[in-house]
Design a protein around this motif. Structure first.
Motif, mmCIF file in Angstrom:
data_model
loop_
_atom_site.group_PDB
_atom_site.id
_atom_site.type_symbol
_atom_site.label_atom_id
_atom_site.label_comp_id
_atom_site.label_asym_id
_atom_site.label_seq_id
_atom_site.Cartn_x
_atom_site.Cartn_y
_atom_site.Cartn_z
ATOM 1 N N UNK A 193 0.816 -1.208 0.000
ATOM 2 C CA UNK A 193 0.000 0.000 0.000
ATOM 3 C C UNK A 193 0.853 1.263 0.000
ATOM 4 N N UNK A 194 2.115 1.144 0.442
ATOM 5 C CA UNK A 194 3.028 2.285 0.371
ATOM 6 C C UNK A 194 3.159 2.776 -1.066
ATOM 7 N N UNK A 195 3.225 1.842 -1.996
ATOM 8 C CA UNK A 195 3.346 2.205 -3.409
ATOM 9 C C UNK A 195 2.027 2.726 -3.959
ATOM 10 N N UNK A 196 0.947 2.024 -3.703
ATOM 11 C CA UNK A 196 -0.331 2.438 -4.275
ATOM 12 C C UNK A 196 -0.808 3.765 -3.691
ATOM 13 N N UNK A 197 -0.435 4.058 -2.454
ATOM 14 C CA UNK A 197 -0.782 5.356 -1.877
ATOM 15 C C UNK A 197 -0.010 6.497 -2.538
ATOM 16 N N UNK A 198 1.137 6.177 -3.135
ATOM 17 C CA UNK A 198 1.942 7.208 -3.804
ATOM 18 C C UNK A 198 1.447 7.497 -5.215
ATOM 19 N N UNK A 199 0.620 6.621 -5.767
ATOM 20 C CA UNK A 199 0.109 6.808 -7.124
ATOM 21 C C UNK A 199 -0.989 7.870 -7.139
ATOM 22 N N UNK A 200 -1.182 8.538 -8.265
ATOM 23 C CA UNK A 200 -2.271 9.521 -8.365
ATOM 24 C C UNK A 200 -3.619 8.867 -8.060
ATOM 25 N N UNK A 201 -4.420 9.548 -7.243
ATOM 26 C CA UNK A 201 -5.697 8.989 -6.810
ATOM 27 C C UNK A 201 -6.856 9.649 -7.541
ATOM 28 N N UNK A 202 -8.002 8.968 -7.546
ATOM 29 C CA UNK A 202 -9.214 9.547 -8.120
ATOM 30 C C UNK A 202 -9.686 10.701 -7.244
ATOM 31 N N UNK A 203 -10.319 11.677 -7.845
ATOM 32 C CA UNK A 203 -10.967 12.735 -7.092
ATOM 33 C C UNK A 203 -12.220 12.204 -6.422
ATOM 34 N N UNK A 204 -12.770 12.936 -5.443
ATOM 35 C CA UNK A 204 -13.925 12.430 -4.688
ATOM 36 C C UNK A 204 -15.149 12.142 -5.552
ATOM 37 N N UNK A 205 -15.435 12.983 -6.527
ATOM 38 C CA UNK A 205 -16.606 12.747 -7.372
ATOM 39 C C UNK A 205 -16.402 11.515 -8.246
ATOM 40 N N UNK A 206 -15.201 11.396 -8.820
ATOM 41 C CA UNK A 206 -14.911 10.224 -9.649
ATOM 42 C C UNK A 206 -14.963 8.952 -8.815
ATOM 43 N N UNK A 207 -14.435 9.007 -7.602
ATOM 44 C CA UNK A 207 -14.444 7.838 -6.727
ATOM 45 C C UNK A 207 -15.881 7.414 -6.416
ATOM 46 N N UNK A 208 -16.733 8.369 -6.151
ATOM 47 C CA UNK A 208 -18.133 8.064 -5.857
ATOM 48 C C UNK A 208 -18.828 7.444 -7.073
ATOM 49 N N UNK A 209 -18.560 7.996 -8.253
ATOM 50 C CA UNK A 209 -19.181 7.472 -9.469
ATOM 51 C C UNK A 209 -18.674 6.069 -9.797
ATOM 52 N N UNK A 210 -17.398 5.829 -9.537
ATOM 53 C CA UNK A 210 -16.846 4.500 -9.782
ATOM 54 C C UNK A 210 -17.524 3.451 -8.895
ATOM 55 N N UNK A 211 -17.757 3.805 -7.632
ATOM 56 C CA UNK A 211 -18.410 2.857 -6.730
ATOM 57 C C UNK A 211 -19.864 2.649 -7.135
ATOM 58 N N UNK A 212 -20.547 3.708 -7.510
ATOM 59 C CA UNK A 212 -21.932 3.577 -7.985
ATOM 60 C C UNK A 212 -21.996 2.638 -9.179
ATOM 61 N N UNK A 213 -21.097 2.840 -10.136
ATOM 62 C CA UNK A 213 -21.088 2.004 -11.339
ATOM 63 C C UNK A 213 -20.708 0.566 -11.018
#
Length: 536
Positions: A193-213
């Motif tokens: 998770x040290x590596x994946x936390x360093x990667x660019x993350x989704x914004x809050x709206x995109x994250x919400x839409x991804x979970x909805x989908x």
């Protein structure tokens, strides 16, 4: 206030999971609850009187909604945006997939991949250097199919500030070579998770839409809900936001992921928030680990595996596990403990056996129980636990035992795997799930593997331990009624008056269809809280 849906379903064959309504063919739903079960004419007339729309399903089979007892949809919505590496059997194939993604991505983006298998690295070990020049200068971060190991190239390690080994509170490990330099292999979540936390993350709206989908994707296979086994504060926030906006289409229980390093203050914070809930979601549950997985030698076994591994717990101090379990138990929370190895199962059972009774509350679960000695099956008898199992994971086994899982276990021990029939015959409640994105989320595949124990639809496929097969009815119960009972819900997992209207409408009876036919049985409707979420 969020409202449930109204619908009448007529012309159906009903599998109610009860002894009632044997001749009924129709269901009336008001505000997300079943209010009437009867014949077509009776239900149609009642629906017309209330202005509720009717759906004639023309003889389709209606069952209680399917529930995945072990899933990671929030996590999956993020990691499955990368390359699906499943089925790539050589380093050359992996390099080609990474190179193609590298050519497609804009500057600054990471190459992300999931579903990585161990077999391409059997001779070399997991080495990020083997993949580096497929994406020159670009960070590459991959995760293995079992979600227990990551693989990173030098640019990704550098972005995460990883220069050598580190100590973790749990059994996680940054693997290094003889000189102390990281190889790119990262064992268990605290390390990768040290590596994946360093990667660019989704914004809050995109994250919400991804979970909805993601929830809507699950609904297309008949799933109406699931137990999220990697819950965190952000998961709960997203569920609340989705429900408030009318975009939550799944009924879920969130198991908060307790990390080994979480102190008493962290435990107290989780307990203080245990009653957070919405109409379709609830918290109040916990997920812990006792060991890792067979393939990396991190499962906790009675005897060492073929590589001399398998005798270490995930917790450096096992007594701390007992303290944490007792704290959550006394707070009235439902506990799920990951235990793949047979010794891990036995040690978790020992801790569970020390817990005092809780009047009117369900008992805890053990997740996976992937290998079990005879004495472990006997220890399960009368324990009161729920065994949450995934026979679907047998898909990576080879008939000749040449797969990494069987080789690791050693000669003869493969037969102790996925003993779902033995567990059920010992009087233990069994629930089934996918562990998505470890394996496919489709419950039809999960039931097919539990019943047939071979690749569905392949008449020549090897059958693993045929004596462990479940019946069609048992497999359906393990996706409907039994998960509801395991969580203390009397209004779920059944078609009954006052039950929630979570329903799966099948093109054919899933109990009568053979294990080979089952994955191809169409889903006609998926109904959650009285609302049609999917129509096929």
């Amino acid at each position: 206030m969020v409202q449930g849906g109204n619908i009448a379903i007529i012309g159906a064959e009903l599998r109610t999971n009860t002894a009632d309504h044997a001749d009924a063919t129709a269901i009336l739903v008001r505000d997300g609850k079943i209010v009437l079960i009867g014949g077509d004419a009776e239900v149609r007339a009642a629906a017309e009187a209330e202005g509720i729309p009717s759906r004639d399903v023309a003889g389709a089979t209606v069952t209680p909604g399917l529930f995945d007892s072990h899933t990671h949809p929030h996590w999956a919505s993020e990691i499955t945006r990368g390359i699906d590496l499943g089925g790539l059997e050589t380093v050359e194939e992996l390099r080609a997939a990474i190179a193609a993604e590298h050519a497609r991505l804009p500057e600054g983006a990471w190459v992300r991949g999931w579903n990585l298998e161990y077999e391409p690295f059997e001779e070399t070990g997991l080495l990020g250097s083997l993949l580096e020049d497929a994406a020159p200068g670009r960070p590459v971060a991959l995760i293995c199919y079992d979600l227990h190991t990551g693989l990173a190239t030098a640019p990704a390690l550098a972005a995460a500030g990883i220069t050598g080994a580190r100590d973790f509170d749990d059994a996680s490990e940054i693997v290094v070579d003889a000189s102390g330099a990281p190889t790119g292999e990262l064992r268990e979540p605290s390390a990768y998770q040290l590596v994946f936390d360093a990667a660019p993350a989704s914004g809050p709206e995109e994250e919400r839409e991804l979970l909805r989908d993601m929830f809507r994707t699950l609904a297309a296979t008949g799933l109406t809900g699931g137990a999220i086994m990697d819950g965190k504060d952000r998961t709960v926030e997203l569920l609340g936001e989705l429900e408030e906006r009318g975009g939550l289409d799944h009924r879920v229980t969130v198991h908060h992921w307790h990390a080994v390093g979480d102190d008493d203050a962290a435990v107290a914070r989780v307990i203080a928030n245990k009653d957070r809930h919405g109409r379709l979601w609830q918290t109040g549950a916990i997920k812990l680990f006792s060991d890792g997985v067979i393939d990396t030698g991190t499962a906790w076994l009675h005897t060492v595996d073929a590589c001399g591994d398998g005798r270490a717990a995930f917790w450096p101090d096992w007594s701390r596990y007992g303290e944490v379990v007792r704290a959550y138990h006394d707070a009235g929370m439902l506990i799920a403990t990951h235990a793949v190895g047979d010794y891990a199962v036995s040690r978790v059972l020992e801790v569970y056996a020390t817990l005092p009774p809780r009047e009117g509350q369900p008992f805890h679960s053990i997740e996976h129980l992937e290998v079990l000695a005879d004495e472990d099956v006997e220890a399960l008898r009368g324990s009161g636990i729920t065994a949450s199992m995934q026979p679907l994971h047998m898909q990576w086994r080879a008939a000749d035992n040449s797969d990494n899982w069987a080789v690791r276990l050693g000669e003869g021990r493969d037969a102790t795997g996925y003993r779902v029939r033995s567990v059920l015959d010992a009087g233990v409640r069994v629930t089934l799930g996918s562990d998505w994105p470890v394996a496919q989320y489709d419950p039809r595949l999960g039931m097919a593997w539990a019943r047939g124990r071979h690749t569905p639809g392949d008449p020549a496929a090897h059958v693993f331990e045929p004596e462990q097969q479940l019946t069609g009815e048992e497999a359906l119960l393990a996706y409907t009624l039994w998960p509801a009972q395991a969580r203390g819900h009397e209004d779920r997992g059944v078609i009954a008056v006052d039950a929630v209207a979570d329903l799966t409408v099948w093109g054919a009876d899933p109990v009568v269809a053979s294990a080979d036919e089952l994955p191809e049985v169409p889903i006609r409707l998926t109904v959650v809280d009285g609302r049609v979420i999917f129509e096929g």
